[in-house]
Write a protein that holds these residues in place. Structure first.
Motif, PDB file in Angstrom:
ATOM      1  N   PHE A   1       0.836  -1.196   0.000  1.00 40.71           N
ATOM      2  CA  PHE A   1       0.000   0.000   0.000  1.00 40.71           C
ATOM      3  C   PHE A   1       0.869   1.243   0.000  1.00 40.71           C
ATOM      4  O   PHE A   1       1.815   1.360   0.782  1.00 40.71           O
ATOM      5  CB  PHE A   1      -0.926   0.004   1.227  1.00 40.71           C
ATOM      6  N   ILE A   2       0.540   2.181  -0.884  1.00 47.01           N
ATOM      7  CA  ILE A   2       1.287   3.430  -0.992  1.00 47.01           C
ATOM      8  C   ILE A   2       0.294   4.582  -1.095  1.00 47.01           C
ATOM      9  O   ILE A   2      -0.908   4.369  -1.249  1.00 47.01           O
ATOM     10  CB  ILE A   2       2.214   3.440  -2.223  1.00 47.01           C
ATOM     11  N   HIS A   3       0.801   5.814  -1.024  1.00 50.35           N
ATOM     12  CA  HIS A   3      -0.053   6.982  -1.236  1.00 50.35           C
ATOM     13  C   HIS A   3      -0.425   7.075  -2.705  1.00 50.35           C
ATOM     14  O   HIS A   3       0.432   6.993  -3.592  1.00 50.35           O
ATOM     15  CB  HIS A   3       0.671   8.263  -0.826  1.00 50.35           C
ATOM     16  N   GLY A   4      -1.713   7.243  -2.974  1.00 49.55           N
ATOM     17  CA  GLY A   4      -2.168   7.432  -4.339  1.00 49.55           C
ATOM     18  C   GLY A   4      -2.018   8.880  -4.757  1.00 49.55           C
ATOM     19  O   GLY A   4      -1.492   9.707  -4.004  1.00 49.55           O
ATOM     20  N   PRO A   5      -2.463   9.227  -5.955  1.00 48.15           N
ATOM     21  CA  PRO A   5      -2.381  10.609  -6.430  1.00 48.15           C
ATOM     22  C   PRO A   5      -3.251  11.539  -5.592  1.00 48.15           C
ATOM     23  O   PRO A   5      -4.370  11.179  -5.193  1.00 48.15           O
ATOM     24  CB  PRO A   5      -2.882  10.525  -7.877  1.00 48.15           C
TER      25      PRO A   5
END
Length: 427
Positions: free
Chosen positions: A305-309
């Protein structure tokens, strides 16, 4: 000559200030939401705890080595920082001190005879530590960049240097630069360091001897030119006055848990607007525009999981204002407009721009009366009550009453210097 006074492991030192039992115990401070390591004591560094390491990845190692974690306590750190900087100004004079960051300050010492620099540095160090309990390191040289190099040396071997390094002569300056790698030079950065190393420029001394024209072309124009001159002992980056009034105010936080509902997003945005409005009023200004943003969570191909736009929206206000209720009334429709049902949101924030002094606001010629007067009195009353009582005794209902989305701070210490009910008890 220029000095830089740098507080050692500042956040950790603030925590130890009220926990003397931890004086020789490894301590770390965590970022917002207890995410990663942002400050370490020498003992924690010796045990292999890396700066920026995610807390969950080193938690077992920390427990095994009895390393004590603290959540960020910015109320405490900000207050202690103010005390340190105030003492430096008392010793050296307001016009001689530039507050560079929460834990660093440059001091102009060109009026001090060269033979007295070590003695002055020792006096500054002793006074700050005696009056605040915060240990500091001091580097002194002809320029800001060289002072930063000297300061790094003063912290590298604290027992040997006594946390003070003064570069007195050109020969001493040359020897120090020959032993300093380019990545450790203030303002170079990792990307530029790799670029320089690929061209055979490995040490600060090698960089100091490149032609100024080459530096200007390859290191960001005038920034590169100033860097080369500073490394050669020619001051090119001068003391700056403290920025009292900000041109833009941003308030944002990571959520303490995943957020999926519009109501919680709006509560968070309203809370951040309230904080930003308080900062506006504190500097006697008003904002003419506002942006809000949300950052959803995204899943990578390998299931991480990462930060999206970032999702954002912007609006211009009819009349520049610092009134919390007015700002909230413009922020809520923006939040509703850009909110998408489905994604999990990790962070949100607000940015106030087009900031002007509150005594030059252009009012609406056709508005009946002057509603700003009554609203201004209301804001003053709310600020006074909240300042004296703390903990947002008075707030707008839009900010919510339970706020389950609030930032996680499982290891936060008490706010010893800014809350009556949290004063240190001795007995």
């Amino acid at each position: 000559m220029i000095a830089i006074v740098d507080c050692n492991s500042f956040y950790c030192s603030c925590e130890r200030l009220f926990r003397p039992d931890l004086l020789h115990t490894p301590v770390v401070v965590l970022s917002n939401n207890d995410g990663c390591i942002i400050s370490r004591t020498d003992e924690a560094k010796a045990l292999g705890i890396a700066m920026g390491a995610p807390f969950f990845m080193v938690k077992e190692q920390m427990q095994k080595n009895n390393i004590v974690p603290f959540s960020s306590n910015y109320f405490l750190y900000g207050n202690i920082s103010h005390r340190v900087m105030d003492i430096l100004k008392q010793i050296c004079g307001d016009d001689k001190v530039e507050v560079y960051s929460i834990d660093e300050a440059f001091i102009e010492l060109s009026h001090i005879p060269a033979k007295d620099l070590d003695k002055i540095a020792a006096a500054i160090k002793e006074t700050v530590e005696m009056w605040t309990g915060i240990p500091v390191s001091i580097g002194i040289a002809k320029t800001k960049t060289l002072a930063k190099v000297a300061n790094r040396l003063s912290k590298k071997d604290k027992l040997k240097t006594g946390c003070i390094t003064v570069i007195h002569s050109d020969s001493e300056q040359q020897k120090i630069l020959q032993e300093c790698v380019v990545e450790n030079i203030w303002g170079v950065g990792r990307a530029n360091a790799k670029k320089l190393e690929s061209q055979g420029i490995v040490t600060a001394w090698q960089l100091a001897n490149v032609p100024e024209e080459w530096a200007q072309k390859n290191l960001g124009g005038v920034v590169g030119l100033r860097l080369i001159r500073e490394l050669n002992g020619r001051p090119s980056i001068f003391l700056q006055e403290e920025l009292v009034k900000k041109k833009m105010i941003t308030t944002s936080r990571m959520f303490g848990r995943p957020v999926i509902h519009l109501k919680e997003i709006q509560e968070a945005i309203a809370t951040y607007v309230s904080r930003a409005a308080e900062k506006l009023r504190r500097q006697h200004c008003a904002a003419g525009s506002m942006s809000i943003f949300m950052i959803p969570q995204a899943r990578t191909a390998d299931d991480h999981f990462i930060h999206g736009p970032t999702i954002s929206a912007h609006c211009y206000l009819p009349i520049a204002t610092s009134c919390t209720n007015t700002l909230i009334s413009h922020a809520m429709p923006l939040a509703k407009k850009i909110f998408i049902q489905g994604p999990v949101y990790k962070k949100a924030g607000v940015i106030l721009g087009d900031i002007v002094p509150d005594n030059v606001i252009q009012q609406n010629l056709f508005a009946a009366g002057d509603p700003a007067k009554n609203t201004s009195a209301l804001m003053d009353m709310i600020d006074n009550v909240n300042f004296s009582m703390r903990n947002d005794v008075l707030k707008f209902a839009t900010t919510g009453t339970r706020q389950f989305w609030k930032m996680k701070q499982e290891h936060r210490s008490l706010r010893f210097t800014t809350r009556w009910e949290e004063l240190k008890e001795i007995g």
